[in-house]
Design an enzyme around this catalytic site. Structure first.
Site, PDB file in Angstrom:
ATOM      1  N   TYR A  39      67.410  -1.108  -4.639  1.00  0.00           N
ATOM      2  CA  TYR A  39      67.658  -1.290  -3.199  1.00  0.00           C
ATOM      3  C   TYR A  39      68.923  -0.558  -2.756  1.00  0.00           C
ATOM      4  O   TYR A  39      69.106  -0.303  -1.567  1.00  0.00           O
ATOM      5  CB  TYR A  39      67.806  -2.775  -2.837  1.00  0.00           C
ATOM      6  CG  TYR A  39      66.580  -3.631  -3.038  1.00  0.00           C
ATOM      7  CD1 TYR A  39      65.346  -3.087  -3.405  1.00  0.00           C
ATOM      8  CD2 TYR A  39      66.655  -5.013  -2.862  1.00  0.00           C
ATOM      9  CE1 TYR A  39      64.237  -3.898  -3.601  1.00  0.00           C
ATOM     10  CE2 TYR A  39      65.545  -5.826  -3.044  1.00  0.00           C
ATOM     11  CZ  TYR A  39      64.344  -5.266  -3.417  1.00  0.00           C
ATOM     12  OH  TYR A  39      63.248  -6.071  -3.603  1.00  0.00           O
ATOM     13  N   HIS A  97      61.783  -5.161 -12.654  1.00  0.00           N
ATOM     14  CA  HIS A  97      61.290  -4.923 -11.293  1.00  0.00           C
ATOM     15  C   HIS A  97      59.842  -4.442 -11.274  1.00  0.00           C
ATOM     16  O   HIS A  97      59.013  -4.922 -10.495  1.00  0.00           O
ATOM     17  CB  HIS A  97      62.199  -3.903 -10.593  1.00  0.00           C
ATOM     18  CG  HIS A  97      62.109  -3.950  -9.107  1.00  0.00           C
ATOM     19  ND1 HIS A  97      63.120  -3.502  -8.295  1.00  0.00           N
ATOM     20  CD2 HIS A  97      61.138  -4.392  -8.272  1.00  0.00           C
ATOM     21  CE1 HIS A  97      62.760  -3.673  -7.018  1.00  0.00           C
ATOM     22  NE2 HIS A  97      61.565  -4.206  -6.992  1.00  0.00           N
TER      23      HIS A  97
END
Length: 267
Positions: A39, A97
């Protein structure tokens, strides 16, 4: 091991925007924040948390290991880097992730490295994200289901991921829903709008309540104070069996997140 039912997501929020969102949410009473290495906002999230003045022990912070850092030699150093950015000595939950594209790094290698990070005190709990059943089985074989706190998956009224959910339930594994509002598409659905009218609630509150009542954790994001406050009240909203059945009937296998070169073979 417990995963808070409700928290703040920070996907796509950067710099001052994410700082404002996190600080506002924490002022409103949020105590769970979800971020990830990819992110690019861990440092901003760390700054917001530090400036909030809230004790670390009151918070539940999640981050996720990016695919480039899944090998045994990179995972722990990358997590230590995340901790520096987040200004904390540990995170409460660390997830893989995405599975390694093309299985370049085995699930066993990355999960065992993640377990080593837990044993070193860098993370309180570990888990997975975007894992289909076949890879969930590999993760369980690698570290034991008791060491997998959750599988964070795309899950919303239009993609209810029933096979993955059923397998997780059989194993006693928790599910966290991301993209719960389906990029806002669920808020436009006539069935959901009717249920919202019935409860004098917002469409977002209905969808979030449905997910939590189904047993999933949710991590919606927002940059607006009113929406952050409104979303949080979904915790106390109770839907009846008819409401739940109507939303269950909306499933149409509509997957919104399946990046080329990254997505595994979905169930």
């Amino acid at each position: 091991m417990t995963i808070p039912a409700f928290g703040l997501g920070t996907f796509r929020l950067q710099d001052d925007v994410v700082i404002h969102s996190v600080k506002t949410a924490l002022k409103l009473g949020y105590r769970t924040v979800d971020t990830a290495q990819i992110y690019g906002n861990e440092a901003a999230v760390g700054q917001a948390i530090a400036e909030s003045g809230i004790a670390r022990t009151e918070l539940f912070i999640t981050t996720k290991i990016w695919v480039e850092n899944l090998s045994a030699d990179k995972l722990i150093p990358s997590l230590k880097d995340s901790l520096k950015k987040l200004r904390t000595e540990y995170v409460d939950l660390t997830l893989i992730h995405w599975p390694s594209p093309g299985a370049a790094v085995s699930v066993k290698e990355s999960m065992q490295a993640l377990l080593a990070a837990k044993e070193a005190g860098l993370t309180r709990q570990i888990g997975i994200s975007n894992f289909p059943i076949a890879l969930m089985k590999e993760a369980i074989e690698a570290v034991g289901v008791e060491n997998i706190a959750t599988n964070q998956i795309e899950l919303h009224p239009f993609l209810q991921n029933r096979q993955v959910v059923a397998f997780a339930k059989e194993q006693g594994m928790h599910i966290t829903s991301y993209m719960t509002l389906a990029y806002g598409e669920a808020l436009k659905d006539e069935v959901i709008k009717r249920i919202a009218h019935k409860h004098q609630a917002t469409a977002a509150q209905i969808v979030l309540a449905w997910a939590m009542q189904s047993g999933y954790a949710v991590i919606p994001s927002s940059t607006k104070r009113d929406n952050l406050a409104s979303n949080m009240t979904a915790i106390n909203l109770k839907l009846d069996a008819d409401d739940m059945a109507q939303i269950a009937a909306l499933d149409r296998q509509q997957r919104l997140v399946s990046p080329d070169g990254l997505a595994p073979a979905w169930d």
